[in-house]
Design a protein around this motif. Structure first.
Motif, PDB file in Angstrom:
ATOM      1  N   TRP A 502       0.828  -1.201   0.000  1.00 20.16           N
ATOM      2  CA  TRP A 502       0.000   0.000   0.000  1.00 20.16           C
ATOM      3  C   TRP A 502       0.870   1.262   0.000  1.00 20.16           C
ATOM      4  CZ3 TRP A 502      -3.847  -1.446   4.492  1.00 20.16           C
ATOM      5  CH2 TRP A 502      -4.789  -2.379   4.020  1.00 20.16           C
ATOM      6  N   GLU A 503       1.814   1.293   0.933  1.00 21.27           N
ATOM      7  CA  GLU A 503       2.602   2.507   1.140  1.00 21.27           C
ATOM      8  C   GLU A 503       3.571   2.773  -0.005  1.00 21.27           C
ATOM      9  OE1 GLU A 503       4.288   1.663   4.883  1.00 21.27           O
ATOM     10  OE2 GLU A 503       2.440   2.040   6.017  1.00 21.27           O
ATOM     11  N   GLN A 504       4.081   1.709  -0.635  1.00 21.14           N
ATOM     12  CA  GLN A 504       5.070   1.898  -1.699  1.00 21.14           C
ATOM     13  C   GLN A 504       4.456   1.948  -3.095  1.00 21.14           C
ATOM     14  OE1 GLN A 504       8.252  -0.940  -1.407  1.00 21.14           O
ATOM     15  NE2 GLN A 504       8.786  -0.384   0.705  1.00 21.14           N
ATOM     16  N   GLU A 505       3.280   1.326  -3.277  1.00 18.75           N
ATOM     17  CA  GLU A 505       2.697   1.255  -4.615  1.00 18.75           C
ATOM     18  C   GLU A 505       1.283   1.843  -4.691  1.00 18.75           C
ATOM     19  OE1 GLU A 505       2.831  -2.675  -6.204  1.00 18.75           O
ATOM     20  OE2 GLU A 505       4.857  -3.072  -5.446  1.00 18.75           O
ATOM     21  N   THR A 506       0.358   1.257  -3.972  1.00 22.33           N
ATOM     22  CA  THR A 506      -1.063   1.593  -4.143  1.00 22.33           C
ATOM     23  C   THR A 506      -1.360   3.055  -3.877  1.00 22.33           C
ATOM     24  OG1 THR A 506      -1.639  -0.664  -3.475  1.00 22.33           O
ATOM     25  CG2 THR A 506      -3.405   0.972  -3.493  1.00 22.33           C
ATOM     26  N   MET A 507      -0.939   3.565  -2.723  1.00 17.05           N
ATOM     27  CA  MET A 507      -1.256   4.947  -2.364  1.00 17.05           C
ATOM     28  C   MET A 507      -0.546   5.961  -3.252  1.00 17.05           C
ATOM     29  SD  MET A 507      -1.277   4.379   1.778  1.00 17.05           S
ATOM     30  CE  MET A 507      -1.475   6.101   2.193  1.00 17.05           C
ATOM     31  N   PRO A 508       0.778   5.807  -3.519  1.00 16.06           N
ATOM     32  CA  PRO A 508       1.438   6.763  -4.431  1.00 16.06           C
ATOM     33  C   PRO A 508       0.842   6.745  -5.834  1.00 16.06           C
ATOM     34  CG  PRO A 508       3.075   5.559  -3.154  1.00 16.06           C
ATOM     35  CD  PRO A 508       1.766   4.889  -2.902  1.00 16.06           C
ATOM     36  N   ILE A 509       0.484   5.564  -6.344  1.00 15.49           N
ATOM     37  CA  ILE A 509      -0.105   5.486  -7.684  1.00 15.49           C
ATOM     38  C   ILE A 509      -1.457   6.192  -7.716  1.00 15.49           C
ATOM     39  CG2 ILE A 509      -1.151   3.893  -9.346  1.00 15.49           C
ATOM     40  CD1 ILE A 509       1.105   1.932  -8.722  1.00 15.49           C
ATOM     41  N   ALA A 510      -2.267   5.985  -6.686  1.00 13.83           N
ATOM     42  CA  ALA A 510      -3.581   6.631  -6.636  1.00 13.83           C
ATOM     43  C   ALA A 510      -3.443   8.156  -6.633  1.00 13.83           C
ATOM     44  CB  ALA A 510      -4.341   6.161  -5.402  1.00 13.83           C
ATOM     45  N   LYS A 511      -2.500   8.677  -5.858  1.00 12.97           N
ATOM     46  CA  LYS A 511      -2.290  10.124  -5.802  1.00 12.97           C
ATOM     47  C   LYS A 511      -1.771  10.647  -7.142  1.00 12.97           C
ATOM     48  CE  LYS A 511      -1.405  10.388  -0.820  1.00 12.97           C
ATOM     49  NZ  LYS A 511      -0.435  10.801   0.236  1.00 12.97           N
ATOM     50  N   LYS A 512      -0.875   9.875  -7.774  1.00 15.42           N
ATOM     51  CA  LYS A 512      -0.320  10.295  -9.054  1.00 15.42           C
ATOM     52  C   LYS A 512      -1.398  10.320 -10.129  1.00 15.42           C
ATOM     53  CE  LYS A 512       3.220   9.020 -12.457  1.00 15.42           C
ATOM     54  NZ  LYS A 512       4.288   8.024 -12.801  1.00 15.42           N
ATOM     55  N   GLU A 513      -2.234   9.300 -10.176  1.00 17.09           N
ATOM     56  CA  GLU A 513      -3.309   9.246 -11.172  1.00 17.09           C
ATOM     57  C   GLU A 513      -4.299  10.388 -10.974  1.00 17.09           C
ATOM     58  OE1 GLU A 513      -3.506   7.179 -13.821  1.00 17.09           O
ATOM     59  OE2 GLU A 513      -1.504   6.535 -13.180  1.00 17.09           O
ATOM     60  N   LYS A 514      -4.561  10.738  -9.741  1.00 17.23           N
ATOM     61  CA  LYS A 514      -5.449  11.868  -9.456  1.00 17.23           C
ATOM     62  C   LYS A 514      -4.845  13.164  -9.976  1.00 17.23           C
ATOM     63  CE  LYS A 514      -7.636  14.353  -5.611  1.00 17.23           C
ATOM     64  NZ  LYS A 514      -7.913  14.360  -4.143  1.00 17.23           N
ATOM     65  N   ARG A 515      -3.554  13.394  -9.716  1.00 14.57           N
ATOM     66  CA  ARG A 515      -2.886  14.617 -10.183  1.00 14.57           C
ATOM     67  C   ARG A 515      -2.894  14.696 -11.709  1.00 14.57           C
ATOM     68  NH1 ARG A 515       0.917  13.228  -6.136  1.00 14.57           N
ATOM     69  NH2 ARG A 515       2.345  12.438  -7.752  1.00 14.57           N
ATOM     70  N   LYS A 516      -2.610  13.583 -12.373  1.00 13.61           N
ATOM     71  CA  LYS A 516      -2.580  13.561 -13.832  1.00 13.61           C
ATOM     72  C   LYS A 516      -3.947  13.862 -14.422  1.00 13.61           C
ATOM     73  CE  LYS A 516      -0.518   9.987 -15.635  1.00 13.61           C
ATOM     74  NZ  LYS A 516      -0.060   8.579 -15.787  1.00 13.61           N
TER      75      LYS A 516
END
Length: 547
Positions: A502-516
């Protein structure tokens, strides 16, 4: 013993549907007529349209399921044609304000969930372990949320991976105008006969089937059909009054029984046209806002057990003043509409079928009025196509089971919008959050025992719209309301092996996709601009050549 002669007469009765009479115009009547006329070949269809009976006209918001209906009647891809005729705008989500608590807002977007991990409950566990995680449930699983939050529109984009424009956009529209469009552009060109009259007398055969009807204009002219469809609204002239299908009230769990409806003229279309249906909870109910192209449709749905009509109107006008200013609020002409929420025990009795309000109604929340109309119309179309117009008790029973299954599932879903709330700031909300039971144990047991699996597998009559085991919609409401199905202790115990991922993949990816997605939408048109560019296109003024 069986009377063979009498039984033989029964065998010739409505075994093959060659003629259909729809009693009642309005949106349900014309939607049903349009669907059947374009999909049933060789069947004579007549609509009895009363002269002086007003339509209810509050069903101005739809769900994504309507796109299947539009495809069946040949309107898929013809948005500019039909939308401009009924003041339609696009809708991608339902926005809920003040349902969880005062000042809180969340989205319920259309489209299929795009799970960023293997389980739909991961977000709830992540929030328990990381309460500061700033991606909402709907943002985490559905990128269409970003369209709704920014009030932007586009067709397709890699930055909105689960967004299919032709399936995931619904509409706000003038339902009466939509019905008239279907009448003139679909029904009549496809051979539907229209009779402007009122039915006064009904006559039945020896087996209790509706045989023929007499209109008000003539006592000798018979109107006769193999199958009759009741689209007469809350009065249910055929299904209830003539065929005796018992009405079952939902008043015990759906408290809101009255609506005040009005229209607000635009002052600033650019900012006031939204791509969401806004639902705002007040002290004794909730207010809808459905922005069509010409004006804003609005109304207050409230419970007469907790507010008098006068108190409700004062509360509603105060809300309108807050939204639009005193002058615009006071100019809104309001009409009071009693809501008869419930269902009839049978939607199809002998040779009469109820579609629309004549069969059942919940309340305007989640646009279930038009939803049940087109879903039951499609279900009837399927039954009549399946064996080329041949129907028997198996078809009627399957239809009734499926229609009941859908309306009961939608009822439970709507009740969840209230019972998950944390509000206790009025007697209305205190009663809902502390006394209202979403599903009784008896009902839950009945649904497990009386599974419609037979009808689903054999007749394909269930499964078009909502299936009770499908909890996707409920999870959006739970996520928006912070009604978490897993506690922090359970999350720490059951998901501890997932923490690192979660901390290394899921959460950062979710935040990145939201920003994009938000970065991309900065360059996209507003809901208003998108409509101007694609639907309400102003004609090009050609310059006149001078001699």
């Amino acid at each position: 013993t069986i009377n063979i002669k009498r039984a033989s007469r029964l065998l010739t009765n409505i075994m093959k549907v060659k003629s259909i009479c729809i009693v009642g115009g309005g949106s349900s009547g014309w939607m049903t007529a349009a669907l059947l006329a374009t999909n049933l070949k060789g069947v004579e269809i007549t609509v009895i349209e009363p002269r002086d009976v007003p339509t209810i006209g509050v069903g101005e918001s739809t769900m994504g399921h309507i796109n299947r209906f539009l495809n069946f009647i040949g309107l898929s891809g013809r948005d500019r044609d039909f939308m401009s005729s009924c003041s339609a705008t696009y809708k991608v989500s339902v926005r809920f304000n003040n349902f969880k608590e005062l000042g809180h807002t969340f989205q319920y977007p259309f489209g299929k969930s795009l799970y960023q991990s293997s389980r739909p409950d991961d977000w709830f566990a992540i929030k328990q372990v990381h309460p500061d995680f700033d991606v909402t449930y709907s943002e985490f699983y559905n990128s269409i949320t970003h369209l709704a939050n920014t009030n932007k529109m586009c067709h397709q984009s890699m930055y909105l991976p689960n967004y299919a424009f032709d399936k995931d956009t619904a509409y706000h529209f003038d339902a009466t105008a939509f019905g008239q469009y279907l009448k003139e552009k679909i029904c009549i060109p496809n051979g539907v006969k229209v009779i402007r009259d009122t039915i006064e007398e009904f006559f039945f055969d020896n087996e209790g089937n509706l045989d023929f009807m007499l209109p008000k204009s003539s006592k000798t002219w018979r109107i006769k059909a193999d199958l009759y469809i009741d689209c007469t609204g809350f009065k249910s002239m055929l299904l209830e009054q003539q065929m005796g299908s018992e009405f079952v009230s939902f008043k015990d769990v759906l408290l809101n029984d009255t609506a005040l409806a009005g229209r607000v003229p635009y002052e600033d279309k650019e900012n006031e046209i939204l791509n969401t249906t806004d639902c705002t909870a007040l002290r004794n109910g909730w207010v809808w806002k459905t922005p069509t192209w010409d004006r804003i449709g609005t109304g207050y749905v409230y419970s007469s057990d907790f507010a008098s009509d006068e108190d409700a109107e004062r509360e509603f006008r105060a809300h309108l003043t807050e939204q639009y200013g005193k002058e615009r609020a006071e100019a809104v002409d309001l009409r009071r509409i009693p809501i008869r929420h419930g269902k009839h025990k049978q939607a199809w009795v002998k040779n009469v079928v109820g579609i629309g309000l004549s069969y059942g109604f919940l309340e305007p929340l989640e646009a279930t009025g038009l939803f049940t109309t087109h879903e039951n119309a499609i279900r009837l179309m399927d039954a009549l196509q399946r064996r080329d117009g041949y129907v028997n008790e198996m078809d009627r029973s399957a239809f009734n089971i499926a229609a009941d299954y859908d309306i009961e599932s939608m009822k439970d879903f709507i009740v969840m919008h209230y019972t998950m709330s944390k509000r206790e700031d009025s007697p209305y909300w205190k009663y809902i959050t502390n006394n209202l039971k979403p599903i009784s144990q008896e009902e839950l047991t009945d649904r497990i025992v009386k599974s419609p699996r037979l009808y689903k597998e054999v007749c394909y009559n269930v499964g078009h719209s909502n299936n009770y085991p499908d909890l996707q919609g409920t999870l959006y409401i739970a996520g928006g309301m912070d009604f978490t199905p897993i506690s922090r202790s359970q999350a720490l115990y059951a998901y501890k092996e997932e923490f690192e991922r979660w901390e290394q993949e899921t959460m950062p990816i979710a935040k990145k996709e939201k920003r994009k997605a938000l970065k991309f939408l900065e360059t996209q048109p507003t809901a208003y601009q998108f409509l101007k560019n694609n639907i309400y296109v102003e004609p090009i003024q050609e310059e006149r050549e001078e001699d």
